[in-house]
Scaffold this active site. Structure first.
Site, PDB file in Angstrom:
ATOM      1  N   ASP A 195      55.935  54.355  19.238  1.00 14.88           N
ATOM      2  CA  ASP A 195      55.269  54.167  20.519  1.00 14.88           C
ATOM      3  C   ASP A 195      54.797  52.730  20.677  1.00 14.88           C
ATOM      4  O   ASP A 195      54.678  51.982  19.703  1.00 14.88           O
ATOM      5  CB  ASP A 195      54.039  55.086  20.611  1.00 14.88           C
ATOM      6  CG  ASP A 195      54.375  56.431  21.223  1.00 14.88           C
ATOM      7  OD1 ASP A 195      55.511  56.628  21.657  1.00 14.88           O
ATOM      8  OD2 ASP A 195      53.468  57.293  21.270  1.00 14.88           O
ATOM      9  N   LYS A 217      55.805  53.569  26.097  1.00 18.97           N
ATOM     10  CA  LYS A 217      55.559  53.769  27.520  1.00 18.97           C
ATOM     11  C   LYS A 217      54.479  52.806  27.993  1.00 18.97           C
ATOM     12  O   LYS A 217      53.444  52.674  27.353  1.00 18.97           O
ATOM     13  CB  LYS A 217      55.110  55.212  27.778  1.00 18.97           C
ATOM     14  CG  LYS A 217      56.115  56.257  27.327  1.00 18.97           C
ATOM     15  CD  LYS A 217      55.540  57.648  27.416  1.00 18.97           C
ATOM     16  CE  LYS A 217      56.517  58.685  26.901  1.00 18.97           C
ATOM     17  NZ  LYS A 217      55.954  60.059  26.906  1.00 18.97           N
ATOM     18  N   MET A 324      43.005  55.693  28.636  1.00 17.68           N
ATOM     19  CA  MET A 324      44.040  55.339  29.634  1.00 17.68           C
ATOM     20  C   MET A 324      43.455  55.281  31.036  1.00 17.68           C
ATOM     21  O   MET A 324      44.053  55.774  32.000  1.00 17.68           O
ATOM     22  CB  MET A 324      45.197  56.347  29.564  1.00 17.68           C
ATOM     23  CG  MET A 324      45.882  56.405  28.204  1.00 17.68           C
ATOM     24  SD  MET A 324      47.088  57.743  28.050  1.00 17.68           S
ATOM     25  CE  MET A 324      46.017  59.153  27.774  1.00 17.68           C
TER      26      MET A 324
END
Length: 398
Positions: A195, A217, A324
């Site tokens: 990741d 991502k 996030m």
């Protein structure tokens, strides 16, 4: 030990004689039992530990001094009575009968030596210290520790039957926070699927033939969909490879680890989950903020910045942690105030937790969005809301 030849003996089902009942004899007898040997102990007395094995019937005990006939049928003998005369007599008798003899405390006059042994997964390490048992044990421990930590390679020379996937939490980015189990699996990996927020620096430790697939991502941009990531894990595992899915934080805290686990299991792939240090708690700690603290906060909730915040506790003594959520920080702060949170509730925004450029911005629900805009705050970042923020060295706001 000149003139010696390292060998491994298959003692399972074979008679091994242990002469002596003290601690050295006990350790050897119990090791032989683990290897499946038929153990006979000859000694007037034995330790409590050895006595318990005798009581269960695992060991035959001849409760008397040694006699030459005790060697009948033996494949190997360990003598460790502590009496040099008796040990010498046993060794001489074994020599005449061509039976290998381990001689406790006197390796120079033995015909066999037992190495210090450690097993890590399916790898067995045996170290011979040239008759120096303490030296051999120290070296054994050092090699075993290096294998456990992944500092030494553990990759198989052949493919893993049926393949294998490990979902490894890499922590908040500092490679020092990757668990020992995670490092060991990386040392075994044929494929690493990584990741964006995982500790990329560990890739430099991998052999050049390890396949590395970056599926990172970015916020609002997922170039490789989750279904395709699942397919990559399954495809490589079905090729008989050991696959490590290295994720940031903990794979089970908003990391889609559960989805990947289900996909692998449904495909019949063996899978292991290795928890990681979750950024939700660790990044707050890196800023000097405990998510709970006696007399300040009794509990905490972890949510993402995309979560509806209407039903979260309004108590400043209940810490809220947003992951996030940088892009929606203003909206989240306004929503919390609009649903009853005190606008003076302390808030900390911690960017790049544990990195050299970590930055902590503090304010209140009423001011944090403007302060974040003023410094140009960017993800990755963790937002901590509640009175525990006042424990940070960065508090109060400048």
């Amino acid at each position: 030990m000149s003139g010696s030849l390292p060998l491994t003996l298959r003692v399972a089902g074979r008679l091994v004689l242990v002469v002596g009942g003290g601690h050295v004899a006990t350790r050897r007898a119990l090791t032989l039992l683990t290897a499946g040997a038929k153990v006979v102990v000859v000694s007037p007395t034995v330790t409590d530990s050895l006595d318990s094995s005798i009581g269960r019937g695992d060991v035959e005990w001849r409760e008397r001094p040694y006699e030459p006939g005790d060697l009948d049928g033996a494949w190997l003998v360990q003598t460790a009575t502590g009496d040099p005369e008796v040990d010498g007599r046993v060794a001489d008798d074994a020599e005449r009968r061509q039976i290998w003899c381990l001689k406790g405390g006197d390796p120079d006059h033995a015909t066999a030596w037992a190495p210090a042994v450690a097993t890590v997964d399916d790898v067995t390490v045996a170290v011979s210290g040239g008759g120096d048992a303490r030296r051999a044990a120290s070296l054994r421990n050092a090699v075993a520790a290096a294998l456990q930590s992944g500092d030494l390679p553990l990759r198989h020379g052949t493919h893993h039957p049926g393949g294998f996937v490990a979902l490894v939490g890499g922590g908040p980015g500092d490679p020092g926070l990757l668990t020992a189990r995670g490092r060991r699996l990386l040392a075994e990996a044929d494929v690493v699927v990584i990741d964006r927020l995982a500790p990329h620096s560990v890739l430099a430790e991998l052999p050049q033939d390890v396949e590395v697939i970056d599926v990172g991502k970015m916020p609002d941009h997922h170039p490789i969909p989750q279904d395709e990531i699942n397919a990559i894990l399954i495809d490589r595992a079905k090729q008989g490879k050991i696959v490590v899915r290295l994720k940031g934080g903990d794979p089970y805290v908003f990391g889609r680890g559960g989805e990947e686990l289900i996909a692998c299991r449904e495909a019949g792939i063996e899978v292991e989950v290795v928890p990681g240090v979750t950024s939700a708690i660790a990044v707050a700690a890196s800023a000097g903020i405990p998510v709970t603290h006696r007399g300040v906060a009794r509990g905490f909730s972890v949510v993402t910045g995309h979560t509806e915040l209407n039903e979260l506790p309004h108590d400043r003594a209940h810490t809220l942690i947003l992951l996030m959520g940088v892009r929606r920080l203003r909206e989240a702060a306004e929503q919390l105030v609009g649903t009853g949170h005190d606008p003076e509730t302390p808030v900390a925004l911690v960017e790049n937790g544990f990195a050299a450029d970590q930055r902590v911005t503090v304010g209140t629900l009423a001011t944090i969005a403007d302060r974040a805009d003023a410094v140009g705050a960017q993800p990755p970042a963790v937002t901590i809301i509640g009175d525990v923020v006042t424990l940070s060295p960065a508090w109060p706001p400048a």
